[in-house]
Design a protein around this motif. Structure first.
Motif: not given
Length: 423
Positions: A305, A292, A295
Protein backbone atom coordinates in the motif's frame (compact mmCIF):
# COMPACT_ATOMS: atom_id res chain seq x y z
CA UNK A 1 -41.71 6.51 -10.00
CA UNK A 2 -41.63 7.01 -6.21
CA UNK A 3 -38.70 8.96 -4.73
CA UNK A 4 -37.83 8.52 -1.05
CA UNK A 5 -35.43 10.48 1.16
CA UNK A 6 -32.87 7.68 0.72
CA UNK A 7 -33.21 7.99 -3.04
CA UNK A 8 -32.31 11.70 -2.96
CA UNK A 9 -29.38 11.07 -0.57
CA UNK A 10 -28.10 8.40 -2.94
CA UNK A 11 -28.56 10.61 -6.00
CA UNK A 12 -26.44 13.35 -4.40
CA UNK A 13 -23.73 10.80 -3.56
CA UNK A 14 -23.71 9.62 -7.17
CA UNK A 15 -23.59 13.19 -8.47
CA UNK A 16 -20.61 13.94 -6.21
CA UNK A 17 -18.89 10.76 -7.40
CA UNK A 18 -18.99 11.73 -11.08
CA UNK A 19 -18.78 15.50 -10.92
CA UNK A 20 -15.15 16.43 -10.37
CA UNK A 21 -12.84 19.23 -11.41
CA UNK A 22 -11.96 17.57 -14.71
CA UNK A 23 -15.62 17.61 -15.68
CA UNK A 24 -15.65 21.40 -15.34
CA UNK A 25 -13.01 22.17 -17.95
CA UNK A 26 -14.27 19.84 -20.71
CA UNK A 27 -17.88 20.94 -21.50
CA UNK A 28 -17.30 24.70 -22.12
CA UNK A 29 -14.46 24.08 -24.59
CA UNK A 30 -16.47 21.35 -26.29
CA UNK A 31 -19.35 23.79 -26.74
CA UNK A 32 -16.92 26.47 -27.93
CA UNK A 33 -15.72 24.20 -30.75
CA UNK A 34 -19.23 22.87 -31.38
CA UNK A 35 -20.66 26.35 -31.97
CA UNK A 36 -24.05 26.18 -33.63
CA UNK A 37 -24.03 22.37 -33.30
CA UNK A 38 -23.77 22.55 -29.50
CA UNK A 39 -26.90 20.46 -28.94
CA UNK A 40 -25.55 17.51 -30.96
CA UNK A 41 -22.31 17.83 -29.00
CA UNK A 42 -24.29 17.73 -25.77
CA UNK A 43 -26.16 14.58 -26.82
CA UNK A 44 -22.90 12.79 -27.60
CA UNK A 45 -21.25 13.96 -24.40
CA UNK A 46 -24.30 12.83 -22.40
CA UNK A 47 -23.97 9.28 -23.79
CA UNK A 48 -20.40 8.74 -22.56
CA UNK A 49 -20.32 11.13 -19.56
CA UNK A 50 -23.81 10.62 -18.10
CA UNK A 51 -25.63 7.51 -19.34
CA UNK A 52 -22.73 5.04 -19.34
CA UNK A 53 -21.37 6.02 -15.87
CA UNK A 54 -24.85 5.79 -14.31
CA UNK A 55 -25.31 2.38 -15.93
CA UNK A 56 -22.03 1.31 -14.29
CA UNK A 57 -23.56 1.96 -10.87
CA UNK A 58 -26.68 0.03 -11.88
CA UNK A 59 -24.48 -2.86 -13.00
CA UNK A 60 -22.74 -2.90 -9.63
CA UNK A 61 -26.11 -2.86 -7.87
CA UNK A 62 -27.00 -6.05 -9.75
CA UNK A 63 -23.62 -7.71 -9.15
CA UNK A 64 -23.22 -6.76 -5.48
CA UNK A 65 -19.49 -7.37 -5.94
CA UNK A 66 -16.15 -5.73 -6.66
CA UNK A 67 -14.45 -4.35 -9.75
CA UNK A 68 -12.94 -7.80 -10.38
CA UNK A 69 -16.47 -9.24 -10.65
CA UNK A 70 -17.30 -6.75 -13.39
CA UNK A 71 -14.96 -8.55 -15.82
CA UNK A 72 -14.89 -11.99 -14.19
CA UNK A 73 -17.19 -13.60 -16.77
CA UNK A 74 -14.55 -13.10 -19.44
CA UNK A 75 -11.97 -14.92 -17.27
CA UNK A 76 -10.34 -14.41 -13.86
CA UNK A 77 -7.00 -13.59 -15.54
CA UNK A 78 -8.60 -11.03 -17.87
CA UNK A 79 -10.39 -9.44 -14.91
CA UNK A 80 -7.10 -9.03 -13.05
CA UNK A 81 -5.29 -7.61 -16.10
CA UNK A 82 -8.18 -5.26 -16.85
CA UNK A 83 -8.20 -3.94 -13.27
CA UNK A 84 -4.43 -3.45 -13.33
CA UNK A 85 -4.59 -1.46 -16.60
CA UNK A 86 -7.46 0.70 -15.35
CA UNK A 87 -5.68 1.56 -12.10
CA UNK A 88 -2.40 2.20 -13.93
CA UNK A 89 -4.14 4.64 -16.29
CA UNK A 90 -5.97 6.32 -13.40
CA UNK A 91 -2.86 6.96 -11.32
CA UNK A 92 -0.77 8.08 -14.32
CA UNK A 93 -3.24 10.44 -16.06
CA UNK A 94 -6.33 11.79 -14.26
CA UNK A 95 -4.49 12.12 -10.93
CA UNK A 96 -1.69 14.34 -12.36
CA UNK A 97 -4.32 16.24 -14.38
CA UNK A 98 -5.89 17.42 -11.13
CA UNK A 99 -2.61 19.13 -10.21
CA UNK A 100 -2.37 20.77 -13.63
CA UNK A 101 -5.97 22.04 -13.49
CA UNK A 102 -5.42 23.49 -10.01
CA UNK A 103 -2.15 25.09 -11.10
CA UNK A 104 -3.58 26.72 -14.22
CA UNK A 105 -6.72 27.99 -12.49
CA UNK A 106 -5.65 28.91 -8.96
CA UNK A 107 -1.86 29.24 -8.83
CA UNK A 108 -0.37 30.43 -12.13
CA UNK A 109 -2.68 33.50 -12.51
CA UNK A 110 -1.91 34.80 -9.01
CA UNK A 111 1.51 33.52 -7.87
CA UNK A 112 4.97 33.17 -9.37
CA UNK A 113 5.40 29.53 -8.46
CA UNK A 114 6.87 26.96 -10.85
CA UNK A 115 4.91 23.86 -11.75
CA UNK A 116 7.68 21.70 -10.21
CA UNK A 117 7.30 23.37 -6.81
CA UNK A 118 3.51 23.29 -7.00
CA UNK A 119 3.19 19.64 -8.03
CA UNK A 120 5.79 18.58 -5.44
CA UNK A 121 3.89 20.28 -2.60
CA UNK A 122 0.54 19.13 -4.01
CA UNK A 123 1.43 15.43 -4.20
CA UNK A 124 3.31 15.51 -0.92
CA UNK A 125 -0.01 16.50 0.67
CA UNK A 126 -1.83 13.86 -1.41
CA UNK A 127 0.61 11.25 -0.10
CA UNK A 128 0.17 12.50 3.46
CA UNK A 129 -3.61 12.11 3.28
CA UNK A 130 -3.34 8.74 1.50
CA UNK A 131 -1.05 7.35 4.20
CA UNK A 132 -3.02 8.86 7.07
CA UNK A 133 -6.67 8.31 6.30
CA UNK A 134 -9.21 10.46 8.07
CA UNK A 135 -12.75 11.73 7.65
CA UNK A 136 -11.47 15.21 6.76
CA UNK A 137 -11.65 14.42 3.02
CA UNK A 138 -15.21 13.13 3.40
CA UNK A 139 -16.24 16.33 5.18
CA UNK A 140 -14.58 18.48 2.53
CA UNK A 141 -16.30 16.53 -0.24
CA UNK A 142 -19.67 16.76 1.51
CA UNK A 143 -19.71 20.56 1.40
CA UNK A 144 -17.47 21.13 -1.63
CA UNK A 145 -19.75 19.75 -4.33
CA UNK A 146 -22.80 21.82 -3.28
CA UNK A 147 -20.63 24.97 -3.21
CA UNK A 148 -19.24 24.35 -6.71
CA UNK A 149 -22.71 23.45 -7.96
CA UNK A 150 -24.22 26.69 -6.61
CA UNK A 151 -21.51 28.84 -8.20
CA UNK A 152 -21.80 27.01 -11.54
CA UNK A 153 -25.57 27.54 -11.61
CA UNK A 154 -24.90 31.24 -11.06
CA UNK A 155 -22.32 31.28 -13.87
CA UNK A 156 -24.74 29.52 -16.23
CA UNK A 157 -27.76 31.62 -15.23
CA UNK A 158 -25.95 34.94 -15.62
CA UNK A 159 -23.97 33.93 -18.69
CA UNK A 160 -26.99 32.85 -20.74
CA UNK A 161 -28.58 36.30 -20.51
CA UNK A 162 -25.45 38.31 -21.38
CA UNK A 163 -24.88 39.78 -24.84
CA UNK A 164 -23.03 37.51 -27.27
CA UNK A 165 -21.87 37.42 -30.86
CA UNK A 166 -23.67 35.01 -33.25
CA UNK A 167 -22.61 31.38 -32.84
CA UNK A 168 -19.95 30.13 -35.23
CA UNK A 169 -20.20 27.00 -37.34
CA UNK A 170 -18.93 23.85 -35.64
CA UNK A 171 -15.31 22.88 -36.25
CA UNK A 172 -16.31 19.21 -35.94
CA UNK A 173 -17.18 17.05 -38.94
CA UNK A 174 -19.44 14.94 -36.72
CA UNK A 175 -20.47 16.92 -33.63
CA UNK A 176 -22.32 14.00 -32.01
CA UNK A 177 -19.35 11.62 -32.27
CA UNK A 178 -16.92 14.27 -31.04
CA UNK A 179 -19.17 14.75 -28.02
CA UNK A 180 -18.96 11.01 -27.28
CA UNK A 181 -15.16 10.95 -27.61
CA UNK A 182 -14.69 14.04 -25.44
CA UNK A 183 -16.80 12.31 -22.80
CA UNK A 184 -14.05 9.67 -22.62
CA UNK A 185 -11.80 12.33 -21.07
CA UNK A 186 -14.03 12.62 -18.00
CA UNK A 187 -12.92 9.07 -17.05
CA UNK A 188 -16.37 8.71 -15.49
CA UNK A 189 -17.16 5.31 -17.02
CA UNK A 190 -13.91 4.05 -15.52
CA UNK A 191 -14.79 5.81 -12.27
CA UNK A 192 -18.16 4.07 -12.16
CA UNK A 193 -16.52 0.66 -12.57
CA UNK A 194 -13.72 1.37 -10.09
CA UNK A 195 -15.71 2.76 -7.17
CA UNK A 196 -19.24 1.66 -8.01
CA UNK A 197 -19.02 -1.48 -5.92
CA UNK A 198 -17.64 0.45 -2.97
CA UNK A 199 -20.45 3.00 -3.23
CA UNK A 200 -23.16 0.36 -3.39
CA UNK A 201 -21.80 -1.45 -0.33
CA UNK A 202 -21.09 1.73 1.67
CA UNK A 203 -24.65 2.96 1.13
CA UNK A 204 -25.95 -0.23 2.71
CA UNK A 205 -27.80 -1.75 -0.24
CA UNK A 206 -26.52 -5.24 0.40
CA UNK A 207 -29.17 -5.48 3.13
CA UNK A 208 -32.08 -5.25 0.71
CA UNK A 209 -33.27 -7.60 -2.00
CA UNK A 210 -31.80 -7.38 -5.49
CA UNK A 211 -35.04 -5.87 -6.80
CA UNK A 212 -35.07 -3.20 -4.07
CA UNK A 213 -31.42 -2.36 -4.71
CA UNK A 214 -31.97 -1.94 -8.43
CA UNK A 215 -35.03 0.25 -7.86
CA UNK A 216 -33.27 2.60 -5.46
CA UNK A 217 -30.15 2.88 -7.62
CA UNK A 218 -32.20 3.32 -10.81
CA UNK A 219 -34.28 6.17 -9.34
CA UNK A 220 -31.22 7.80 -7.79
CA UNK A 221 -29.36 7.41 -11.08
CA UNK A 222 -32.14 9.20 -12.95
CA UNK A 223 -31.95 12.18 -10.57
CA UNK A 224 -28.13 12.30 -10.58
CA UNK A 225 -28.08 11.93 -14.37
CA UNK A 226 -30.51 14.81 -14.82
CA UNK A 227 -28.37 16.97 -12.54
CA UNK A 228 -25.24 16.16 -14.55
CA UNK A 229 -27.08 16.79 -17.80
CA UNK A 230 -28.26 20.24 -16.66
CA UNK A 231 -24.77 21.33 -15.62
CA UNK A 232 -23.08 19.87 -18.71
CA UNK A 233 -25.74 21.36 -20.98
CA UNK A 234 -25.39 24.79 -19.40
CA UNK A 235 -21.59 24.77 -19.64
CA UNK A 236 -21.60 23.49 -23.23
CA UNK A 237 -24.10 26.16 -24.23
CA UNK A 238 -22.07 28.89 -22.50
CA UNK A 239 -18.99 27.73 -24.39
CA UNK A 240 -20.91 27.82 -27.65
CA UNK A 241 -22.02 31.40 -26.93
CA UNK A 242 -18.34 32.41 -26.82
CA UNK A 243 -17.54 30.82 -30.20
CA UNK A 244 -18.33 34.02 -32.09
CA UNK A 245 -16.43 36.49 -29.94
CA UNK A 246 -13.47 34.72 -28.30
CA UNK A 247 -10.36 33.54 -30.13
CA UNK A 248 -7.34 31.37 -29.31
CA UNK A 249 -8.48 29.94 -26.00
CA UNK A 250 -8.07 26.61 -24.22
CA UNK A 251 -10.05 24.59 -21.67
CA UNK A 252 -8.92 26.14 -18.40
CA UNK A 253 -8.66 29.66 -19.83
CA UNK A 254 -12.22 29.48 -21.14
CA UNK A 255 -13.62 28.30 -17.80
CA UNK A 256 -11.75 31.08 -15.99
CA UNK A 257 -13.02 33.62 -18.54
CA UNK A 258 -16.63 32.49 -18.08
CA UNK A 259 -16.43 32.71 -14.29
CA UNK A 260 -14.74 36.13 -14.40
CA UNK A 261 -17.19 37.70 -16.86
CA UNK A 262 -20.22 36.44 -14.94
CA UNK A 263 -19.11 36.66 -11.29
CA UNK A 264 -16.24 39.16 -11.42
CA UNK A 265 -12.76 38.77 -9.94
CA UNK A 266 -13.92 37.69 -6.48
CA UNK A 267 -16.32 35.05 -7.79
CA UNK A 268 -13.70 33.77 -10.20
CA UNK A 269 -11.16 33.45 -7.37
CA UNK A 270 -13.64 31.58 -5.17
CA UNK A 271 -14.38 29.14 -7.99
CA UNK A 272 -10.65 28.62 -8.56
CA UNK A 273 -10.15 27.73 -4.88
CA UNK A 274 -13.12 25.35 -4.85
CA UNK A 275 -11.95 23.68 -8.06
CA UNK A 276 -8.48 23.23 -6.54
CA UNK A 277 -9.95 21.55 -3.46
CA UNK A 278 -12.07 19.30 -5.68
CA UNK A 279 -8.94 18.41 -7.65
CA UNK A 280 -7.15 17.52 -4.44
CA UNK A 281 -9.91 15.25 -3.12
CA UNK A 282 -10.02 13.49 -6.50
CA UNK A 283 -6.26 12.90 -6.47
CA UNK A 284 -6.37 11.50 -2.93
CA UNK A 285 -9.21 9.19 -3.93
CA UNK A 286 -7.35 7.87 -6.98
CA UNK A 287 -4.07 7.26 -5.14
CA UNK A 288 -5.85 5.64 -2.18
CA UNK A 289 -8.01 3.43 -4.41
CA UNK A 290 -5.03 2.26 -6.48
CA UNK A 291 -2.98 1.53 -3.35
CA UNK A 292 -5.90 -0.45 -1.91
CA UNK A 293 -6.08 -2.55 -5.07
CA UNK A 294 -2.36 -3.39 -4.99
CA UNK A 295 -2.59 -4.06 -1.26
CA UNK A 296 -5.36 -6.60 -1.92
CA UNK A 297 -3.29 -8.40 -4.56
CA UNK A 298 -0.42 -8.80 -2.09
CA UNK A 299 -2.59 -10.26 0.67
CA UNK A 300 -3.37 -6.98 2.46
CA UNK A 301 0.29 -5.99 2.64
CA UNK A 302 0.67 -2.53 4.19
CA UNK A 303 4.11 -2.26 2.57
CA UNK A 304 2.53 -2.71 -0.86
CA UNK A 305 0.00 0.00 0.00
CA UNK A 306 2.69 2.50 1.04
CA UNK A 307 4.95 1.78 -1.95
CA UNK A 308 2.05 2.19 -4.38
CA UNK A 309 1.01 5.49 -2.76
CA UNK A 310 4.60 6.77 -2.97
CA UNK A 311 4.87 5.69 -6.62
CA UNK A 312 1.56 7.43 -7.36
CA UNK A 313 2.84 10.65 -5.79
CA UNK A 314 6.09 10.50 -7.79
CA UNK A 315 4.17 9.88 -11.03
CA UNK A 316 1.93 12.82 -10.14
CA UNK A 317 4.90 15.16 -9.74
CA UNK A 318 6.47 14.07 -13.04
CA UNK A 319 3.29 14.02 -15.13
CA UNK A 320 2.05 17.17 -13.39
CA UNK A 321 4.66 19.18 -15.30
CA UNK A 322 2.52 18.80 -18.41
CA UNK A 323 -0.24 21.33 -18.95
CA UNK A 324 -3.86 20.22 -19.07
CA UNK A 325 -4.01 20.10 -22.88
CA UNK A 326 -0.87 17.95 -23.03
CA UNK A 327 -2.18 15.47 -20.46
CA UNK A 328 -5.46 15.22 -22.37
CA UNK A 329 -3.48 14.52 -25.56
CA UNK A 330 -1.39 11.86 -23.81
CA UNK A 331 -4.57 10.25 -22.45
CA UNK A 332 -6.11 9.69 -25.90
CA UNK A 333 -4.26 6.43 -26.77
CA UNK A 334 -4.99 4.95 -23.34
CA UNK A 335 -8.66 5.85 -23.60
CA UNK A 336 -8.96 4.52 -27.15
CA UNK A 337 -7.71 1.20 -25.80
CA UNK A 338 -9.58 0.83 -22.51
CA UNK A 339 -12.80 2.82 -22.96
CA UNK A 340 -14.54 0.61 -25.56
CA UNK A 341 -13.86 -2.43 -23.35
CA UNK A 342 -15.16 -0.57 -20.29
CA UNK A 343 -18.32 0.63 -22.04
CA UNK A 344 -19.18 -2.87 -23.23
CA UNK A 345 -18.48 -4.44 -19.82
CA UNK A 346 -20.86 -1.90 -18.30
CA UNK A 347 -23.59 -2.64 -20.84
CA UNK A 348 -23.23 -6.42 -20.54
CA UNK A 349 -23.48 -6.22 -16.76
CA UNK A 350 -26.82 -4.42 -17.06
CA UNK A 351 -28.36 -7.05 -19.35
CA UNK A 352 -30.39 -10.03 -18.04
CA UNK A 353 -28.16 -13.04 -17.36
CA UNK A 354 -29.75 -15.10 -20.12
CA UNK A 355 -28.39 -12.60 -22.69
CA UNK A 356 -25.03 -12.04 -20.97
CA UNK A 357 -23.51 -15.50 -20.54
CA UNK A 358 -19.75 -16.00 -20.12
CA UNK A 359 -19.60 -16.97 -23.81
CA UNK A 360 -21.20 -13.65 -24.77
CA UNK A 361 -18.76 -11.75 -22.57
CA UNK A 362 -15.76 -13.51 -24.08
CA UNK A 363 -16.91 -13.18 -27.69
CA UNK A 364 -17.89 -9.52 -27.47
CA UNK A 365 -14.76 -8.45 -25.56
CA UNK A 366 -12.53 -10.29 -28.04
CA UNK A 367 -14.22 -8.49 -30.93
CA UNK A 368 -13.96 -5.15 -29.09
CA UNK A 369 -10.21 -5.54 -28.58
CA UNK A 370 -9.72 -6.56 -32.20
CA UNK A 371 -11.80 -3.81 -33.82
CA UNK A 372 -10.78 -0.97 -31.50
CA UNK A 373 -7.06 -1.62 -32.03
CA UNK A 374 -6.91 0.49 -35.26
CA UNK A 375 -8.06 3.52 -33.22
CA UNK A 376 -5.35 2.86 -30.64
CA UNK A 377 -2.57 2.47 -33.22
CA UNK A 378 -3.82 5.52 -35.08
CA UNK A 379 -3.69 7.60 -31.89
CA UNK A 380 0.00 6.79 -31.30
CA UNK A 381 1.19 7.84 -34.75
CA UNK A 382 0.18 5.09 -37.18
CA UNK A 383 -2.81 6.94 -38.60
CA UNK A 384 -1.75 6.60 -42.23
CA UNK A 385 -1.31 2.84 -41.95
CA UNK A 386 -4.61 2.38 -40.08
CA UNK A 387 -6.71 4.64 -42.31
CA UNK A 388 -7.59 1.95 -44.92
CA UNK A 389 -8.80 -0.35 -42.15
CA UNK A 390 -10.79 2.42 -40.49
CA UNK A 391 -12.40 3.39 -43.80
CA UNK A 392 -13.45 -0.22 -44.34
CA UNK A 393 -15.27 -0.34 -40.99
CA UNK A 394 -18.67 1.32 -40.40
CA UNK A 395 -17.99 4.39 -38.21
CA UNK A 396 -14.29 3.48 -38.36
CA UNK A 397 -13.15 7.00 -39.27
CA UNK A 398 -15.12 8.26 -36.24
CA UNK A 399 -13.11 6.00 -33.87
CA UNK A 400 -16.18 3.82 -33.34
CA UNK A 401 -15.32 0.95 -35.67
CA UNK A 402 -15.81 -1.50 -32.80
CA UNK A 403 -19.48 -0.61 -32.29
CA UNK A 404 -21.24 -2.54 -35.08
CA UNK A 405 -19.03 -5.69 -34.95
CA UNK A 406 -19.56 -6.02 -31.20
CA UNK A 407 -23.32 -5.65 -31.62
CA UNK A 408 -23.35 -8.28 -34.38
CA UNK A 409 -21.34 -10.81 -32.37
CA UNK A 410 -23.61 -10.17 -29.37
CA UNK A 411 -26.67 -11.05 -31.48
CA UNK A 412 -25.02 -14.04 -33.18
CA UNK A 413 -23.85 -15.69 -29.94
CA UNK A 414 -27.20 -15.16 -28.25
CA UNK A 415 -29.14 -16.57 -31.21
CA UNK A 416 -26.81 -19.58 -31.26
CA UNK A 417 -27.09 -20.12 -27.49
CA UNK A 418 -30.86 -19.76 -27.36
CA UNK A 419 -31.38 -22.03 -30.38
CA UNK A 420 -29.28 -24.76 -28.75
CA UNK A 421 -31.31 -24.53 -25.55
CA UNK A 422 -34.58 -24.94 -27.48
CA UNK A 423 -33.27 -27.94 -29.40
Amino acid sequence: MRFTKQTFITSFALFSLFFGAGNLILPPFLGYNGGSSWFLVLLGFAVSAVVIPILAIYGHARLQGTMIDFAHKVSPLFALIYCFIVYAISIALPAPRTASVAYEMAIQPYFEISSWVWSSVYFALVLLFALNRSKVMDLVGKYLTPAILAILLLVIGIGIFMDHEPLQTSVFENAFVNGILEGYQTFDAIGGVVVGGVVVISLGYTRGTAAQNRKILTNAGVIAGLGLLIIYGGLIYLGALQSGGLENTDRTTLLAFLSKTTLGNIGSSILAVLVSLACFTTAVGIVTGTADFVKGIFHNSQVAYKLTAILGAILGVVMGQLNVMSIIAVAVPALMFIYPVTIVLILLNTFPKRYASPLVFRGVILVIILFSSPDFWSSIGFGEQMLPIQKALPLGTDSLGWLLPSFIIFIVINVYTLSRKRS
